[in-house]
Design a protein around this motif. Structure first.
Motif, short mmCIF file in Angstrom:
data_model
loop_
_atom_site.label_atom_id
_atom_site.label_comp_id
_atom_site.label_asym_id
_atom_site.label_seq_id
_atom_site.Cartn_x
_atom_site.Cartn_y
_atom_site.Cartn_z
N ARG A 96 0.75 -1.07 0.16
CA ARG A 96 0.25 0.08 -0.07
C ARG A 96 0.93 1.21 0.11
N GLY A 97 2.27 1.31 0.82
CA GLY A 97 2.85 2.32 0.69
C GLY A 97 4.10 1.76 -0.14
N THR A 98 5.06 2.84 0.25
CA THR A 98 6.51 2.65 -0.58
C THR A 98 7.27 1.58 0.04
N PRO A 99 7.39 0.27 -0.39
CA PRO A 99 8.32 -0.62 0.54
C PRO A 99 9.49 -0.39 0.01
N THR A 100 10.30 -1.06 1.01
CA THR A 100 11.89 -1.23 0.87
C THR A 100 12.29 -2.28 -0.27
N GLU A 101 13.61 -2.20 -0.31
CA GLU A 101 13.96 -3.44 -1.33
C GLU A 101 13.86 -4.74 -0.63
N HIS A 102 14.08 -5.00 0.76
CA HIS A 102 13.78 -6.02 1.38
C HIS A 102 12.40 -6.44 1.39
N GLU A 103 11.39 -5.54 1.63
CA GLU A 103 9.97 -5.89 1.74
C GLU A 103 9.51 -6.51 0.29
N VAL A 104 10.07 -5.75 -0.97
CA VAL A 104 9.84 -6.22 -1.94
C VAL A 104 10.18 -7.78 -1.99
N GLY A 105 11.25 -8.12 -1.82
CA GLY A 105 11.60 -9.39 -1.69
C GLY A 105 10.83 -10.41 -0.90
N GLU A 106 10.32 -9.85 0.09
CA GLU A 106 9.43 -10.62 1.04
C GLU A 106 8.21 -10.99 0.37
N LEU A 107 7.77 -9.75 -0.43
CA LEU A 107 6.47 -10.23 -0.99
C LEU A 107 6.56 -11.23 -2.29
N ARG A 108 7.70 -10.84 -3.00
CA ARG A 108 7.98 -11.78 -4.01
C ARG A 108 8.08 -13.35 -3.61
N ALA A 109 8.77 -13.43 -2.42
CA ALA A 109 8.88 -14.90 -1.92
C ALA A 109 7.17 -15.28 -1.40
N ALA A 110 6.63 -14.64 -0.70
CA ALA A 110 5.20 -14.89 -0.27
C ALA A 110 4.22 -15.31 -1.43
N LEU A 111 4.48 -14.50 -2.49
CA LEU A 111 3.77 -14.88 -3.74
C LEU A 111 4.18 -16.37 -4.39
N ARG A 112 5.37 -16.51 -4.34
CA ARG A 112 5.84 -17.70 -4.59
C ARG A 112 5.33 -18.83 -3.76
#
Length: 156
Positions: A96-112
């Motif tokens: 919803r907000g602007t994520p950090t690079e670490h959070e983007v990686g967290e989201l990608r892992a969660a989707l997989r």
């Protein structure tokens, strides 16, 4: 200048003009749409929807989101749409907000992981190695480092 030289020179100029045009077109992106580009604003790129295609009906995916996505809570938006060509469901998420690079990686892992849970019922792991430890070589150390980064950045 004879005719062959003239045609050769014209062909060369046309090729150079085409290459210059292609370089320009390759960097034209609509903000927030399409593939990421190195020339995109980092804030825009971080807000992109991350998407996986799940081989399940949209109703099955909508019924209950898997734990990896629910663990991110209200920090993310999730949407599901029918995948093109009747190939299941597209499961998309973004912060919803602007994520950090670490959070983007967290989201990608969660989707997989969510994709694996929806399709197979479990998340398959390759570590610990079933055949034992890797040899202490430079290549083995590089592979270990890549395997540790893989959950955030993608499958090796």
């Amino acid at each position: 200048m004879d005719l062959n030289q003239l045609i050769g020179r014209a062909t060369g100029l046309a090729g150079e003009a085409g290459a210059a045009l292609l370089r320009q077109v390759q960097h034209v992106r609509l903000p927030g749409a399409g593939q990421a580009s190195a020339t995109d604003d980092p804030e825009v790129a971080a807000r992109r929807w991350r998407v996986v295609t799940v081989l399940r009906e949209p109703a099955d995916v909508d019924a209950a989101l898997p734990a990896p996505l629910t663990a991110l809570g209200d920090r993310i938006e999730v949407r599901t749409t029918r995948a093109p060509g009747d190939r299941g469901t597209e499961l998309a998420a973004r912060f919803r907000g602007t994520p950090t690079e670490h959070e983007v990686g967290e989201l990608r892992a969660a989707l997989r992981e969510a994709k694996a849970l929806l399709e197979v019922g479990e998340v398959l792991r390759v570590d610990p190695q079933p055949h034992g430890e890797r040899a202490a070589t430079p290549q083995g150390a590089a592979l270990e480092g890549a395997a540790k980064a893989a959950p955030r950045e993608g499958v090796l």
